[in-house]
Scaffold this motif. Structure first.
Motif, PDB file in Angstrom:
ATOM      1  N   HIS A  30       0.829  -1.200   0.000  1.00 41.91           N
ATOM      2  CA  HIS A  30       0.000   0.000   0.000  1.00 41.91           C
ATOM      3  C   HIS A  30       0.867   1.254   0.000  1.00 41.91           C
ATOM      4  O   HIS A  30       0.417   2.318  -0.430  1.00 41.91           O
ATOM      5  CB  HIS A  30      -0.975   0.003   1.185  1.00 41.91           C
ATOM      6  N   TYR A  31       2.120   1.117   0.466  1.00 39.85           N
ATOM      7  CA  TYR A  31       3.026   2.264   0.562  1.00 39.85           C
ATOM      8  C   TYR A  31       4.443   1.715   0.501  1.00 39.85           C
ATOM      9  O   TYR A  31       4.790   0.800   1.251  1.00 39.85           O
ATOM     10  CB  TYR A  31       2.759   3.011   1.871  1.00 39.85           C
ATOM     11  N   HIS A  33       7.205   2.599   1.587  1.00 40.60           N
ATOM     12  CA  HIS A  33       8.040   2.699   2.788  1.00 40.60           C
ATOM     13  C   HIS A  33       7.427   2.030   4.010  1.00 40.60           C
ATOM     14  O   HIS A  33       7.916   2.194   5.124  1.00 40.60           O
ATOM     15  CB  HIS A  33       8.366   4.160   3.078  1.00 40.60           C
ATOM     16  N   CYS A  34       6.352   1.263   3.807  1.00 37.00           N
ATOM     17  CA  CYS A  34       5.756   0.515   4.913  1.00 37.00           C
ATOM     18  C   CYS A  34       6.721  -0.593   5.344  1.00 37.00           C
ATOM     19  O   CYS A  34       7.203  -1.361   4.507  1.00 37.00           O
ATOM     20  CB  CYS A  34       4.421  -0.080   4.478  1.00 37.00           C
ATOM     21  N   GLY A  38       6.147  -2.817   2.263  1.00 38.11           N
ATOM     22  CA  GLY A  38       6.824  -1.991   1.271  1.00 38.11           C
ATOM     23  C   GLY A  38       8.177  -2.519   0.842  1.00 38.11           C
ATOM     24  O   GLY A  38       8.932  -3.083   1.632  1.00 38.11           O
ATOM     25  N   GLU A  85       0.343  -6.896  10.003  1.00 39.27           N
ATOM     26  CA  GLU A  85       0.321  -6.490   8.594  1.00 39.27           C
ATOM     27  C   GLU A  85      -0.679  -7.333   7.804  1.00 39.27           C
ATOM     28  O   GLU A  85      -1.436  -6.807   6.975  1.00 39.27           O
ATOM     29  CB  GLU A  85       1.717  -6.620   7.982  1.00 39.27           C
ATOM     30  N   PRO A 191      -1.366   1.602   9.505  1.00 45.03           N
ATOM     31  CA  PRO A 191       0.010   2.140   9.445  1.00 45.03           C
ATOM     32  C   PRO A 191       1.017   1.224  10.126  1.00 45.03           C
ATOM     33  O   PRO A 191       0.664   0.489  10.991  1.00 45.03           O
ATOM     34  CB  PRO A 191      -0.092   3.464  10.181  1.00 45.03           C
TER      35      PRO A 191
END
Length: 191
Positions: A30-31, A33-34, A38, A85, A191
């Motif tokens: 989803h991102y 830098h997760c 990520g 996650e 997040p």
């Protein structure tokens, strides 16, 4: 399991959103830098989740030397992160933005470095903004022995939750991404 993780009377069964990814479809990060999903985190989990049947997902996570606690074994906090996650990925199937409210984790057996942890998560009930879910992590294959499991309560939030609480430079960078799909996905998962 604590009473905070027990769905109350009146909770309803989960309903897969009609526009949810198809069973077997890779959900993707989803991102970038997760830490959980990520590819932009060199020591992250690089967890890959796939939509399952109903309101369920499967995922795999390979434990590397960067993830160890005791020599040669996965750190318990990293295993809890992998469960979190995977559970957070369930939001894709409901098409909601949700964050972890509570995560209760049980560790059944050690997970050695080099192990592929096979994760499975499902939503068990929904009550208002509360999403109740459960997950397991197995070693040796999707039907192998359970090494770790978790029950969780996620809370549905609006995108303002991230905008109001995230570090401004990362929020600005994510919102300035010219790729509209990546821009919206950055804020869609826990997040």
């Amino acid at each position: 399991m604590s009473t905070a993780l027990t769905p109350p009377a009146g909770a309803r069964p989960p309903v897969r959103h009609p526009e949810a990814p198809a069973p077997g479809e890779l959900l993707g990060a989803h991102y970038a830098h997760c830490f959980g999903c990520g590819g932009g985190q060199p020591h992250g989990l690089h967890l890959e989740a796939r939509a399952g049947e109903g309101v369920a997902v499967t995922a795999e996570f390979t434990v590397t030397a960067d993830h160890q606690g005791a020599p040669g074994l996965a750190h318990g906090g990293v295993l809890a992160t992998a469960l979190d996650e995977t559970l957070g990925s369930l939001g894709w199937l409901l098409r909601v933005i949700a964050v972890t409210g509570r995560l209760e984790t049980d560790f059944s057996r050690p997970v050695p470095v080099g192990t592929v942890l096979h994760l499975q998560a499902e939503v068990t009930a929904v009550h208002g903004r509360k999403i109740y879910s459960t997950a397991t992590g197995r070693i040796g294959g999707p039907d192998g022995p359970v090494a770790v499991r978790a029950d969780a309560l996620f809370i549905e939030v609006k995108v303002d939750h991230f905008i109001d609480n995230g570090r401004p430079e990362e929020i600005r960078a994510a919102m300035a991404d010219p790729d509209q799909v990546r821009r919206s996905r950055a804020f869609e998962v826990n997040p």
